[in-house]
Design a protein around this motif. Structure first.
Motif, mmCIF file in Angstrom:
data_model
loop_
_atom_site.group_PDB
_atom_site.id
_atom_site.type_symbol
_atom_site.label_atom_id
_atom_site.label_comp_id
_atom_site.label_asym_id
_atom_site.label_seq_id
_atom_site.Cartn_x
_atom_site.Cartn_y
_atom_site.Cartn_z
ATOM 1 N N ASP A 279 8.089 1.478 0.134
ATOM 2 C CA ASP A 279 7.003 0.521 0.383
ATOM 3 C C ASP A 279 6.653 -0.247 -0.886
ATOM 4 O O ASP A 279 6.406 -1.462 -0.855
ATOM 5 C CB ASP A 279 5.757 1.263 0.900
ATOM 6 N N ALA A 280 6.621 0.462 -2.018
ATOM 7 C CA ALA A 280 6.263 -0.191 -3.281
ATOM 8 C C ALA A 280 7.303 -1.235 -3.679
ATOM 9 O O ALA A 280 6.954 -2.322 -4.157
ATOM 10 C CB ALA A 280 6.118 0.854 -4.381
ATOM 11 N N SER A 281 8.589 -0.914 -3.469
ATOM 12 C CA SER A 281 9.638 -1.876 -3.803
ATOM 13 C C SER A 281 9.577 -3.101 -2.907
ATOM 14 O O SER A 281 9.797 -4.234 -3.346
ATOM 15 C CB SER A 281 11.013 -1.213 -3.685
ATOM 16 N N VAL A 282 9.278 -2.891 -1.636
ATOM 17 C CA VAL A 282 9.149 -4.003 -0.694
ATOM 18 C C VAL A 282 7.997 -4.910 -1.125
ATOM 19 O O VAL A 282 8.107 -6.139 -1.132
ATOM 20 C CB VAL A 282 8.924 -3.497 0.737
ATOM 21 N N GLY A 289 0.661 -6.989 -1.854
ATOM 22 C CA GLY A 289 0.137 -5.684 -2.207
ATOM 23 C C GLY A 289 0.756 -4.572 -1.371
ATOM 24 O O GLY A 289 1.246 -4.794 -0.260
ATOM 25 N N LEU A 290 0.708 -3.359 -1.908
ATOM 26 C CA LEU A 290 1.241 -2.200 -1.193
ATOM 27 C C LEU A 290 0.521 -2.011 0.139
ATOM 28 O O LEU A 290 1.142 -1.706 1.166
ATOM 29 C CB LEU A 290 1.096 -0.953 -2.071
ATOM 30 N N ARG A 291 -0.795 -2.214 0.148
ATOM 31 C CA ARG A 291 -1.561 -2.052 1.389
ATOM 32 C C ARG A 291 -1.129 -3.073 2.442
ATOM 33 O O ARG A 291 -1.123 -2.782 3.642
ATOM 34 C CB ARG A 291 -3.061 -2.186 1.103
ATOM 35 N N THR A 292 -0.740 -4.274 1.995
ATOM 36 C CA THR A 292 -0.272 -5.292 2.944
ATOM 37 C C THR A 292 1.005 -4.833 3.636
ATOM 38 O O THR A 292 1.151 -4.973 4.856
ATOM 39 C CB THR A 292 -0.027 -6.623 2.210
ATOM 40 N N VAL A 297 3.592 -2.495 8.485
ATOM 41 C CA VAL A 297 4.377 -1.441 9.123
ATOM 42 C C VAL A 297 3.591 -0.811 10.270
ATOM 43 O O VAL A 297 4.133 -0.576 11.368
ATOM 44 C CB VAL A 297 4.782 -0.367 8.092
ATOM 45 N N GLN A 298 2.314 -0.546 10.045
ATOM 46 C CA GLN A 298 1.480 0.021 11.107
ATOM 47 C C GLN A 298 1.402 -0.926 12.297
ATOM 48 O O GLN A 298 1.431 -0.497 13.457
ATOM 49 C CB GLN A 298 0.073 0.305 10.564
#
Length: 328
Positions: A279-282, A289-292, A297-298
């Motif tokens: 997720d962080a690499s994406v 942002g990571l939360r985005t 994904v959710q």
């Protein structure tokens, strides 16, 4: 601009100056060109021999330019004729080479040794392609890295299609993602596999290159001409291509969620996750942002009714979001 018909910068400048002023004496032209009078006269004599300039019969001591439409047209016609003759000579030499070569396997396979020779043939293979280049790519460069492969950009710019399968470890290289982004930006088709069996390049299904293990003489490679062996290598590529996953990269940006299906950024996120990125690499690749990433994904899981990411990948394939059969 006129170097293709044999004029260097000095002679082109002299001709352009004559065209501009209509007629000029050597001294005036020399001042205009910031050249010595002797050099200017030599340039004019060269233009005279090529039919581009002449001494004015009506105005002694002055030089005039020949009409560009006539003079340059004649030079272009001569250059085209010389190029046609060179092409014919090359074809005849190729026939002589094939006739003189030993029969059998030597007609089908060449062995190229040395880093310089291997790099040159690798670039020539792509620059000579007219239809399509297919490639299997591993993380370890033999002699030319992806960043150094200028032939790929040139060939793609001429309309040559590219289908490339990269090993997943390529995504972890410092310039891996940026290089793949540039390839996709040139409309190349790129897929990702856990591993590829070998490095391989095939041009127009008529010529292939396979590296050999480096020995005492340095890197080496096989050049395979049209044959059953080449067909076997083409079949190997197609097999790996069918099993690989399409890669979506680029600068689609972050857009608002759409309730009826995934948007372009959703599909990029999904493609990168299926390619093995975290997720962080994406998030880093897409500049979000990571939360985005996690929120998208959710949302994709909610759209498909998946409860795990494994189920999400299956549903995405079923819905054609990452279909292998379609274009990348």
């Amino acid at each position: 601009m006129l170097a293709a018909i044999g004029l260097d910068g000095t002679h082109e400048s002299a001709y352009r100056a004559l065209v501009s002023v209509g007629a000029a004496e050597v001294a005036d032209l020399a001042r205009s060109l910031s050249l010595a009078e002797q050099d200017t006269e030599r340039a004019l004599r060269r233009l005279e021999r090529q039919g581009l300039a002449a001494q004015s019969p009506a105005r002694p001591g002055r030089w005039v330019a020949a009409p560009p439409g006539v003079a340059l047209g004649a030079l272009l016609t001569r250059q085209r004729h010389e190029l046609e003759q060179a092409e014919l000579a090359a074809a005849l030499l190729a026939q002589e080479f094939r006739a003189a070569a030993e029969p059998g396997v030597h007609d089908l396979v060449e062995v190229v040794t040395g880093a310089s020779a291997v790099a040159q043939r690798f670039l020539q293979l792509q620059l000579g392609a007219t239809d399509e280049v297919c490639a299997l790519v591993t993380a370890r460069a033999l002699v030319v890295s992806g960043a150094e492969n200028g032939a790929e950009e040139q060939a793609a710019g001429r309309g040559v299609g590219y289908r490339v399968v990269v090993e997943r470890t390529v995504l972890d290289l410092p310039d891996g993602l940026s290089g793949l982004t540039a390839a996709l930006g040139r409309d190349e088709h790129v897929r990702v596999a856990d591993r590829v069996p070998t490095k391989l390049v095939i041009a127009d299904r008529s010529l292939a290159m396979v590296p050999l293990t480096s020995g005492a003489a340095g890197p080496a490679a096989l050049i395979i001409h049209a044959s059953g062996l080449l067909e076997l290598l083409a079949g190997l590529f197609e097999s790996v291509w069918r099993e690989a996953l399409p890669l979506r990269l680029g600068a689609a940006g972050v857009t608002e969620d759409r309730p009826d299906g995934p948007d372009a950024t959703d599909l990029e996120v999904l493609s990168l996750l299926l390619a093995g990125l975290t997720d962080a690499s994406v998030a880093k690749q897409l500049g979000v942002g990571l939360r985005t990433v996690q929120r998208r994904v959710q949302r994709l899981m909610a759209l498909t009714g998946a409860t795990t990411r494994l189920q999400l990948g299956w549903h995405a394939n079923e819905r054609g979001w990452v279909s292998r059969a379609g274009s990348v």
